[in-house]
Motif scaffolding. Structure first.
Motif, PDB file in Angstrom:
ATOM      1  N   GLU A 140      -9.867  87.928   4.069  1.00 40.46           N
ATOM      2  CA  GLU A 140      -9.400  86.761   4.805  1.00 40.46           C
ATOM      3  C   GLU A 140      -8.928  85.661   3.848  1.00 40.46           C
ATOM      4  O   GLU A 140      -7.957  84.977   4.111  1.00 40.46           O
ATOM      5  N   HIS A 141      -9.641  85.551   2.694  1.00 42.57           N
ATOM      6  CA  HIS A 141      -9.326  84.483   1.750  1.00 42.57           C
ATOM      7  C   HIS A 141      -9.254  85.025   0.332  1.00 42.57           C
ATOM      8  O   HIS A 141      -9.950  85.977  -0.027  1.00 42.57           O
ATOM      9  N   ALA A 142      -8.418  84.361  -0.472  1.00 48.71           N
ATOM     10  CA  ALA A 142      -8.362  84.619  -1.906  1.00 48.71           C
ATOM     11  C   ALA A 142      -8.267  83.282  -2.623  1.00 48.71           C
ATOM     12  O   ALA A 142      -7.763  82.297  -2.070  1.00 48.71           O
ATOM     13  N   ILE A 143      -8.779  83.249  -3.843  1.00 49.95           N
ATOM     14  CA  ILE A 143      -8.564  82.113  -4.736  1.00 49.95           C
ATOM     15  C   ILE A 143      -7.885  82.651  -5.986  1.00 49.95           C
ATOM     16  O   ILE A 143      -8.363  83.618  -6.590  1.00 49.95           O
ATOM     17  N   ARG A 163      -5.046  87.356   3.299  1.00 51.05           N
ATOM     18  CA  ARG A 163      -4.249  86.671   4.312  1.00 51.05           C
ATOM     19  C   ARG A 163      -3.924  85.226   3.922  1.00 51.05           C
ATOM     20  O   ARG A 163      -2.832  84.741   4.194  1.00 51.05           O
ATOM     21  N   ARG A 164      -4.884  84.550   3.293  1.00 49.45           N
ATOM     22  CA  ARG A 164      -4.690  83.151   2.902  1.00 49.45           C
ATOM     23  C   ARG A 164      -5.216  82.971   1.491  1.00 49.45           C
ATOM     24  O   ARG A 164      -6.129  83.673   1.062  1.00 49.45           O
ATOM     25  N   ALA A 165      -4.639  81.994   0.759  1.00 52.05           N
ATOM     26  CA  ALA A 165      -5.059  81.834  -0.629  1.00 52.05           C
ATOM     27  C   ALA A 165      -5.009  80.377  -1.063  1.00 52.05           C
ATOM     28  O   ALA A 165      -4.184  79.582  -0.588  1.00 52.05           O
ATOM     29  N   LEU A 166      -5.921  80.054  -1.983  1.00 47.77           N
ATOM     30  CA  LEU A 166      -5.943  78.776  -2.677  1.00 47.77           C
ATOM     31  C   LEU A 166      -5.474  79.027  -4.103  1.00 47.77           C
ATOM     32  O   LEU A 166      -6.069  79.837  -4.831  1.00 47.77           O
ATOM     33  N   PHE A 167      -4.384  78.368  -4.505  1.00 45.70           N
ATOM     34  CA  PHE A 167      -3.818  78.530  -5.845  1.00 45.70           C
ATOM     35  C   PHE A 167      -4.159  77.297  -6.679  1.00 45.70           C
ATOM     36  O   PHE A 167      -3.768  76.180  -6.319  1.00 45.70           O
ATOM     37  N   VAL A 168      -4.873  77.493  -7.785  1.00 44.15           N
ATOM     38  CA  VAL A 168      -5.303  76.381  -8.630  1.00 44.15           C
ATOM     39  C   VAL A 168      -4.779  76.608 -10.044  1.00 44.15           C
ATOM     40  O   VAL A 168      -4.960  77.699 -10.611  1.00 44.15           O
TER      41      VAL A 168
END
Length: 447
Positions: A140-143, A163-168
């Motif tokens: 569901e989530h990736a970082i 499906r969704r990701a936080l890009f840092v």
């Protein structure tokens, strides 16, 4: 009268930015959230906190980092914050595939097969390893950590896993590394050598974008220069004020150039040891010896650092000093020169390998020192940005005179390609900004 600096509460500003990022990540509906971070702003801290909050919310998470060292560091940080949380470390089949310190952590499960880590709240690996993983149901989530160091083709290889990701990541660092020429793709929206974030935003400009506004690494003497020279569109402040940190030496100066530039850097945060103008080989023997001598004197003079972390002085030991160069042969020459002076524990490496690392004092061999030309490699803004932003107390630059004239005489010979995003600031402007500031802290020395 109240000043602007008295009104600025770095902790409150950073906390508000973090809350907004976590709100977009946990409660937003966008498929991606992008976070720009200056040097030392707490990227890893944000990644760890976001991972823990997603795990607490019962949302299985995959974390993508760019190197094995980054992966192992994140696993150790997660275990420190929550020793009970099960974490999967997906690794290669190599004999030495991960940090053996992970073997001491009972909550960390390690495997070369993703199936053996299925069902864990958090699974972490490199982009290269994730590219070989196949799943029936995506996370569901990736970082994605250090997203600006990730090439867009690497992102494409793993995009089907979540499906969704936080890009840092840090937009001021070096561009992703590619071993093949990429000129044939320049200007195309699917350029595989471009950074993952650049390509992502080119196709999805509506994605939420945040930034971390405070650097906890860079002192108040360094943040204004680094911010203005390398982050003009995403300015940031230091988390500390003038006087919060100090560098002192038990043994007074002997009057030599290296000692005078050390004292200048201890007082102001910056020092430029300027050697006579001359065109030299890349491994300029005089400059190499000058760098080694500065490091030797730093250690011999009994340095001590005080900061907001501890009111008690901490000794300036070899492991808290680093030397930065543009080329590996320069680093090798400086290591040999240091060994001749009896110094073995100081980190000496290229800008590429120093990314993400932090020291009390750095000594830098300027990328353009002694050069007859200014190539795109030596003018790359990310290289100078990394070299100028690794320190908590002081940065000393060793350089031959004449770099300013070289920049003025250098005509850009790079081909202009339609559709390419013009990087700003360019290397010419960033170098001039840094040199102008260093000129105020110059010590001229004839070895």
């Amino acid at each position: 009268m109240t000043t602007v600096s008295e009104l600025f509460d770095p902790g409150a500003v950073a906390a508000a930015a973090t809350d907004a990022i976590l709100g977009s990540t946990l409660h937003g509906d966008a498929r991606g959230v992008v976070v720009d971070s200056p040097p030392g702003a707490g990227k890893s801290t944000l990644v760890v906190r976001a991972a823990l909050e997603l795990a607490d919310a019962g949302r299985p998470l995959m974390v993508v980092a760019q190197t094995n060292a980054q992966v192992d560091d994140l696993v150790l940080r997660l275990a420190e914050k929550n020793p009970e949380l099960p974490v999967g470390r997906l690794h290669s089949s190599d004999a030495d595939a991960y940090d053996k310190a992970l073997d001491e952590l009972p909550n960390v499960r390690k495997s070369a097969k993703a199936a053996e880590l299925a069902g864990l709240p958090i699974t972490i690996s490199t982009a290269a390893k994730w590219a070989h993983v196949k799943v029936d149901e995506p996370w569901e989530h990736a970082i994605v950590d250090e997203a600006y160091q990730m090439r867009s083709d690497s992102l494409l290889a793993v995009a089907g896993l979540f499906r969704r990701a936080l890009f840092v990541g840090d937009p001021g660092q070096l561009d992703p590394f590619a071993i093949v020429g990429s000129e044939q793709w320049a200007g195309l929206s699917y350029d595989p050598s471009a950074s993952a974030v650049t390509t992502l935003l080119a196709h999805n400009p509506e994605l939420p974008q945040h930034r971390l506004p405070v650097s906890w690494r860079l002192p108040a003497s360094a943040a204004p220069l680094v911010s203005a020279a390398f982050y003009p569109y995403t300015p940031f402040r230091s988390g500390t004020d003038h006087g919060d940190r100090a560098l002192s030496f038990a043994i007074p100066s002997d009057g030599s150039g290296p000692d005078r530039v050390i004292d200048e850097a201890a007082e102001s945060g910056w020092g430029l040891l300027e050697l006579p103008a001359r065109h030299t080989p890349r491994t300029d023997p005089e400059a190499v010896r000058a760098v080694a001598t500065v490091v030797r004197r730093l250690l011999d003079r009994g340095g001590a650092a005080t900061s907001e972390r501890s009111p008690d002085p901490s000794p300036l030991t070899a492991d808290r000093v680093a030397v930065g160069t543009a080329h590996r042969d320069q680093a090798a020459a400086i290591r040999a020169a240091l060994a001749d002076l009896g110094v073995t524990d100081v980190t000496v490496d290229t800008a590429n390998r120093l990314q993400g690392r932090e020291y009390d004092v750095t000594v830098v061999l300027h990328p353009l020192s002694g050069r007859p030309d200014a190539t795109a490699f030596h003018l790359e803004t990310g290289r100078l940005c990394v070299l100028a932003s690794r320190h908590r107390h002081a940065c000393i630059v060793v350089c031959r005179a004449g770099v300013g004239d070289l920049l003025d005489d250098y005509p850009s010979t790079e081909p202009v390609q339609l559709g390419t995003v013009v990087k700003f600031p360019d290397g010419w402007e960033a170098n001039h900004a840094v040199l102008a500031h260093l000129a105020e802290h110059r010590v001229v020395w004839q070895p």
